[in-house]
Design a protein around this motif. Structure first.
Motif, PDB file in Angstrom:
ATOM      1  N   ILE A  10      50.431 109.074  25.506  1.00 11.51           N
ATOM      2  CA  ILE A  10      49.737 108.148  26.391  1.00 11.51           C
ATOM      3  C   ILE A  10      48.586 108.856  27.089  1.00 11.51           C
ATOM      4  O   ILE A  10      48.768 109.935  27.669  1.00 11.51           O
ATOM      5  CB  ILE A  10      50.709 107.573  27.439  1.00 11.51           C
ATOM      6  CG1 ILE A  10      51.877 106.864  26.742  1.00 11.51           C
ATOM      7  CG2 ILE A  10      49.981 106.604  28.376  1.00 11.51           C
ATOM      8  CD1 ILE A  10      53.088 106.690  27.620  1.00 11.51           C
ATOM      9  N   LEU A  11      47.403 108.263  27.029  1.00 12.71           N
ATOM     10  CA  LEU A  11      46.248 108.747  27.774  1.00 12.71           C
ATOM     11  C   LEU A  11      46.062 107.844  28.992  1.00 12.71           C
ATOM     12  O   LEU A  11      45.882 106.636  28.854  1.00 12.71           O
ATOM     13  CB  LEU A  11      44.986 108.720  26.912  1.00 12.71           C
ATOM     14  CG  LEU A  11      43.666 109.045  27.635  1.00 12.71           C
ATOM     15  CD1 LEU A  11      43.686 110.462  28.206  1.00 12.71           C
ATOM     16  CD2 LEU A  11      42.476 108.850  26.704  1.00 12.71           C
ATOM     17  N   VAL A  12      46.130 108.445  30.173  1.00 12.17           N
ATOM     18  CA  VAL A  12      45.877 107.714  31.419  1.00 12.17           C
ATOM     19  C   VAL A  12      44.493 108.108  31.911  1.00 12.17           C
ATOM     20  O   VAL A  12      44.194 109.300  32.069  1.00 12.17           O
ATOM     21  CB  VAL A  12      46.941 108.029  32.489  1.00 12.17           C
ATOM     22  CG1 VAL A  12      46.622 107.297  33.794  1.00 12.17           C
ATOM     23  CG2 VAL A  12      48.328 107.644  31.988  1.00 12.17           C
ATOM     24  N   VAL A  13      43.651 107.117  32.136  1.00  6.97           N
ATOM     25  CA  VAL A  13      42.295 107.334  32.638  1.00  6.97           C
ATOM     26  C   VAL A  13      42.204 106.694  34.017  1.00  6.97           C
ATOM     27  O   VAL A  13      42.460 105.495  34.156  1.00  6.97           O
ATOM     28  CB  VAL A  13      41.248 106.706  31.694  1.00  6.97           C
ATOM     29  CG1 VAL A  13      39.860 106.755  32.333  1.00  6.97           C
ATOM     30  CG2 VAL A  13      41.247 107.421  30.343  1.00  6.97           C
ATOM     31  N   GLY A  14      41.854 107.493  35.017  1.00  2.31           N
ATOM     32  CA  GLY A  14      41.818 106.881  36.329  1.00  2.31           C
ATOM     33  C   GLY A  14      41.536 107.829  37.462  1.00  2.31           C
ATOM     34  O   GLY A  14      41.037 108.937  37.277  1.00  2.31           O
ATOM     35  N   ALA A 125      33.240 105.337  31.857  1.00  3.38           N
ATOM     36  CA  ALA A 125      33.916 105.115  30.579  1.00  3.38           C
ATOM     37  C   ALA A 125      33.329 105.971  29.461  1.00  3.38           C
ATOM     38  O   ALA A 125      34.045 106.381  28.535  1.00  3.38           O
ATOM     39  CB  ALA A 125      33.843 103.636  30.211  1.00  3.38           C
ATOM     40  N   GLU A 126      32.026 106.250  29.544  1.00  5.44           N
ATOM     41  CA  GLU A 126      31.378 107.027  28.482  1.00  5.44           C
ATOM     42  C   GLU A 126      31.911 108.458  28.385  1.00  5.44           C
ATOM     43  O   GLU A 126      31.711 109.130  27.364  1.00  5.44           O
ATOM     44  CB  GLU A 126      29.863 107.076  28.715  1.00  5.44           C
ATOM     45  CG  GLU A 126      29.197 105.718  28.924  1.00  5.44           C
ATOM     46  CD  GLU A 126      29.236 105.279  30.378  1.00  5.44           C
ATOM     47  OE1 GLU A 126      28.509 105.841  31.223  1.00  5.44           O
ATOM     48  OE2 GLU A 126      30.031 104.367  30.672  1.00  5.44           O
ATOM     49  N   GLU A 127      32.573 108.926  29.460  1.00  7.18           N
ATOM     50  CA  GLU A 127      33.137 110.279  29.435  1.00  7.18           C
ATOM     51  C   GLU A 127      34.315 110.393  28.469  1.00  7.18           C
ATOM     52  O   GLU A 127      34.648 111.486  28.015  1.00  7.18           O
ATOM     53  CB  GLU A 127      33.640 110.669  30.834  1.00  7.18           C
ATOM     54  CG  GLU A 127      32.580 110.780  31.886  1.00  7.18           C
ATOM     55  CD  GLU A 127      33.197 111.083  33.241  1.00  7.18           C
ATOM     56  OE1 GLU A 127      34.286 111.686  33.284  1.00  7.18           O
ATOM     57  OE2 GLU A 127      32.584 110.708  34.262  1.00  7.18           O
ATOM     58  N   ILE A 128      34.967 109.271  28.205  1.00  5.34           N
ATOM     59  CA  ILE A 128      36.201 109.310  27.424  1.00  5.34           C
ATOM     60  C   ILE A 128      35.843 109.487  25.948  1.00  5.34           C
ATOM     61  O   ILE A 128      35.274 108.600  25.322  1.00  5.34           O
ATOM     62  CB  ILE A 128      37.025 108.024  27.631  1.00  5.34           C
ATOM     63  CG1 ILE A 128      37.160 107.716  29.127  1.00  5.34           C
ATOM     64  CG2 ILE A 128      38.387 108.170  26.974  1.00  5.34           C
ATOM     65  CD1 ILE A 128      37.688 108.859  29.961  1.00  5.34           C
ATOM     66  N   GLU A 129      36.191 110.624  25.412  1.00  7.01           N
ATOM     67  CA  GLU A 129      35.799 110.966  24.045  1.00  7.01           C
ATOM     68  C   GLU A 129      36.758 110.348  23.031  1.00  7.01           C
ATOM     69  O   GLU A 129      37.957 110.235  23.276  1.00  7.01           O
ATOM     70  CB  GLU A 129      35.762 112.488  23.882  1.00  7.01           C
ATOM     71  CG  GLU A 129      34.755 113.175  24.815  1.00  7.01           C
ATOM     72  CD  GLU A 129      34.747 114.680  24.648  1.00  7.01           C
ATOM     73  OE1 GLU A 129      35.380 115.171  23.677  1.00  7.01           O
ATOM     74  OE2 GLU A 129      34.112 115.370  25.473  1.00  7.01           O
ATOM     75  N   ASP A 130      36.191 109.970  21.879  1.00  3.37           N
ATOM     76  CA  ASP A 130      37.016 109.412  20.807  1.00  3.37           C
ATOM     77  C   ASP A 130      38.117 110.382  20.391  1.00  3.37           C
ATOM     78  O   ASP A 130      39.218 109.962  20.008  1.00  3.37           O
ATOM     79  CB  ASP A 130      36.156 109.063  19.587  1.00  3.37           C
ATOM     80  CG  ASP A 130      35.353 107.786  19.789  1.00  3.37           C
ATOM     81  OD1 ASP A 130      35.560 107.114  20.817  1.00  3.37           O
ATOM     82  OD2 ASP A 130      34.517 107.473  18.919  1.00  3.37           O
ATOM     83  N   ARG A 155      35.731  97.284  29.614  1.00  2.66           N
ATOM     84  CA  ARG A 155      36.037  96.437  28.460  1.00  2.66           C
ATOM     85  C   ARG A 155      35.711  97.169  27.165  1.00  2.66           C
ATOM     86  O   ARG A 155      36.499  97.155  26.215  1.00  2.66           O
ATOM     87  CB  ARG A 155      35.257  95.123  28.532  1.00  2.66           C
ATOM     88  CG  ARG A 155      35.496  94.264  27.287  1.00  2.66           C
ATOM     89  CD  ARG A 155      34.826  92.914  27.340  1.00  2.66           C
ATOM     90  NE  ARG A 155      35.075  92.193  26.093  1.00  2.66           N
ATOM     91  CZ  ARG A 155      34.775  90.936  25.877  1.00  2.66           C
ATOM     92  NH1 ARG A 155      34.197  90.218  26.841  1.00  2.66           N
ATOM     93  NH2 ARG A 155      35.017  90.368  24.721  1.00  2.66           N
ATOM     94  N   GLU A 156      34.563  97.815  27.118  1.00  2.00           N
ATOM     95  CA  GLU A 156      34.170  98.531  25.907  1.00  2.00           C
ATOM     96  C   GLU A 156      35.110  99.703  25.639  1.00  2.00           C
ATOM     97  O   GLU A 156      35.428 100.012  24.477  1.00  2.00           O
ATOM     98  CB  GLU A 156      32.731  99.027  26.040  1.00  2.00           C
ATOM     99  CG  GLU A 156      32.243  99.887  24.881  1.00  2.00           C
ATOM    100  CD  GLU A 156      32.390  99.216  23.524  1.00  2.00           C
ATOM    101  OE1 GLU A 156      32.661  99.933  22.527  1.00  2.00           O
ATOM    102  OE2 GLU A 156      32.270  97.975  23.432  1.00  2.00           O
ATOM    103  N   LEU A 157      35.583 100.364  26.693  1.00  2.00           N
ATOM    104  CA  LEU A 157      36.540 101.455  26.513  1.00  2.00           C
ATOM    105  C   LEU A 157      37.821 100.943  25.875  1.00  2.00           C
ATOM    106  O   LEU A 157      38.350 101.548  24.930  1.00  2.00           O
ATOM    107  CB  LEU A 157      36.847 102.100  27.866  1.00  2.00           C
ATOM    108  CG  LEU A 157      37.953 103.163  27.875  1.00  2.00           C
ATOM    109  CD1 LEU A 157      37.608 104.332  26.954  1.00  2.00           C
ATOM    110  CD2 LEU A 157      38.214 103.658  29.300  1.00  2.00           C
ATOM    111  N   PHE A 158      38.335  99.817  26.367  1.00  2.00           N
ATOM    112  CA  PHE A 158      39.542  99.234  25.777  1.00  2.00           C
ATOM    113  C   PHE A 158      39.294  98.818  24.328  1.00  2.00           C
ATOM    114  O   PHE A 158      40.151  99.020  23.460  1.00  2.00           O
ATOM    115  CB  PHE A 158      40.001  98.030  26.601  1.00  2.00           C
ATOM    116  CG  PHE A 158      40.716  98.388  27.866  1.00  2.00           C
ATOM    117  CD1 PHE A 158      41.778  99.283  27.864  1.00  2.00           C
ATOM    118  CD2 PHE A 158      40.337  97.828  29.081  1.00  2.00           C
ATOM    119  CE1 PHE A 158      42.448  99.605  29.035  1.00  2.00           C
ATOM    120  CE2 PHE A 158      41.000  98.139  30.258  1.00  2.00           C
ATOM    121  CZ  PHE A 158      42.060  99.039  30.235  1.00  2.00           C
ATOM    122  N   ALA A 159      38.128  98.241  24.057  1.00  2.00           N
ATOM    123  CA  ALA A 159      37.808  97.823  22.690  1.00  2.00           C
ATOM    124  C   ALA A 159      37.725  99.032  21.761  1.00  2.00           C
ATOM    125  O   ALA A 159      38.200  98.993  20.612  1.00  2.00           O
ATOM    126  CB  ALA A 159      36.487  97.056  22.677  1.00  2.00           C
TER     127      ALA A 159
END
Length: 313
Positions: A10-14, A125-130, A155-159
């Motif tokens: 699980i990745l938690v972002v927050g 959100a852009e910080e979160i790398e694929d 929304r784009e991060l979730f998508a």
């Protein structure tokens, strides 16, 4: 696709912040007045951190990404995440930022919070790398309204997460500005599990009736579970109303109970447990977390949850 043959990742972002919890205030202070508290504790705080540590306590593989400073509060939070066995390799303490702080005033009837957002407001959100997403099975985000820089790209991060095969969940948290703007409804179209409490859902939908409020967030994809504190939790599934009562626990402090609920629910849901039992897991973890002061001091282990559920069945 939910994992069943390997440990859940699980990745938690927050948000990252430290909590200063004052327990047993005899009343909430009025302007110009002073009240005494029975106890005080400094603990890891924030909805995201409490949920992440609850998930780790239940035996999940958890990674965390957020913003923090190099100050004492940041060092405290970083060490707490590491001590919980959480992967923090993506965290980069920034000396130009100050770590968030929350003061929680708890009375027997209610609680009040004061938060300095600090670095919390800088996460994007852009910080979160694929690469981080590919290493996970599930993405969880908390405090949608509090995280001002993350929110526009949420929304784009979730998508993006869904396109890489992850399931997703969101806890909206409280809106400090109390605007409750409707962009959340668009974000929910990319979310699998939505975890508001009763007051949050009422404010988001403008409906006081729970059935009406739940109907307004139905979008054909998102499963919404509403946390109601001592009244348990409710949901709707396949047109059926589901109601799970709270477990009776000798509560000391309710700080973070909803975030521990999230951890318990997601722990079960990610293992394909039936929805009603997932709600029981959430209720048990939320209740058991109130045994100590602060959100993380008495979070439940798997054995404690099973014992409580078995004893009350």
């Amino acid at each position: 696709m939910k994992p069943t043959h390997h440990p859940v990742r699980i990745l938690v972002v927050g948000e990252i912040n430290v909590d200063f919890v004052f327990k047993g205030c005899h009343a909430l202070p009025m302007p110009g007045k002073e009240v005494l508290a029975d106890d005080f504790v400094m603990t890891p705080g924030s909805s995201s951190m409490i949920c992440a540590m609850g998930l780790a306590r239940l035996g999940n593989q958890v990674a965390f990404h957020g913003r923090l400073g190099t100050d004492a509060s940041g060092k405290f939070c970083l060490e707490a995440l590491q001590d919980a066995g959480i992967d923090v390799t993506s965290l980069r303490p920034d000396g130009s930022q100050r770590t968030g702080v929350t003061v929680s005033l708890s009375t027997p009837q209610d609680r009040a919070l004061v938060t300095f957002a600090g670095a919390i407001a800088e996460l994007r959100a852009e910080e979160i790398e694929d690469e981080w997403l590919r290493a996970a099975d599930h993405l969880h985000v908390s405090s949608y309204y509090l995280q001002k820089a993350l929110r526009p790209g949420c929304r784009e991060l979730f998508a993006r997460a869904a396109s890489l095969g992850l399931t997703t969940s969101l806890d909206p948290g409280f809106d400090p500005e109390q605007q409750w703007e409707s962009d959340l409804f668009d974000t929910l179209r990319e979310v699998d599990v939505f975890l508001p409490n009763e007051q949050e859902l009422q404010a988001i939908t403008g409906r006081s009736d729970m059935r009406e409020a739940l109907a307004l967030v139905q979008n054909g994809r998102t499963q919404t579970i509403v946390k109601r504190g001592r009244q348990g939790c409710v949901s709707v599934h396949d047109g059926q109303w589901l109601n799970v009562p709270a477990y009776a626990v000798d509560a000391i402090d309710s700080t973070g109970a909803g975030d521990s609920f999230d951890a318990g629910f997601l722990h079960a849901w990610l293992r394909d447990v039936p929805l009603l039992d997932c709600m029981r897991w959430g209720s048990a973890c939320g209740g058991l977390s109130t045994r100590g002061i602060g959100g993380t001091t008495r979070q439940a282990s798997t054995s404690e949850v099973l014992a409580l559920m078995t004893d009350k069945s």
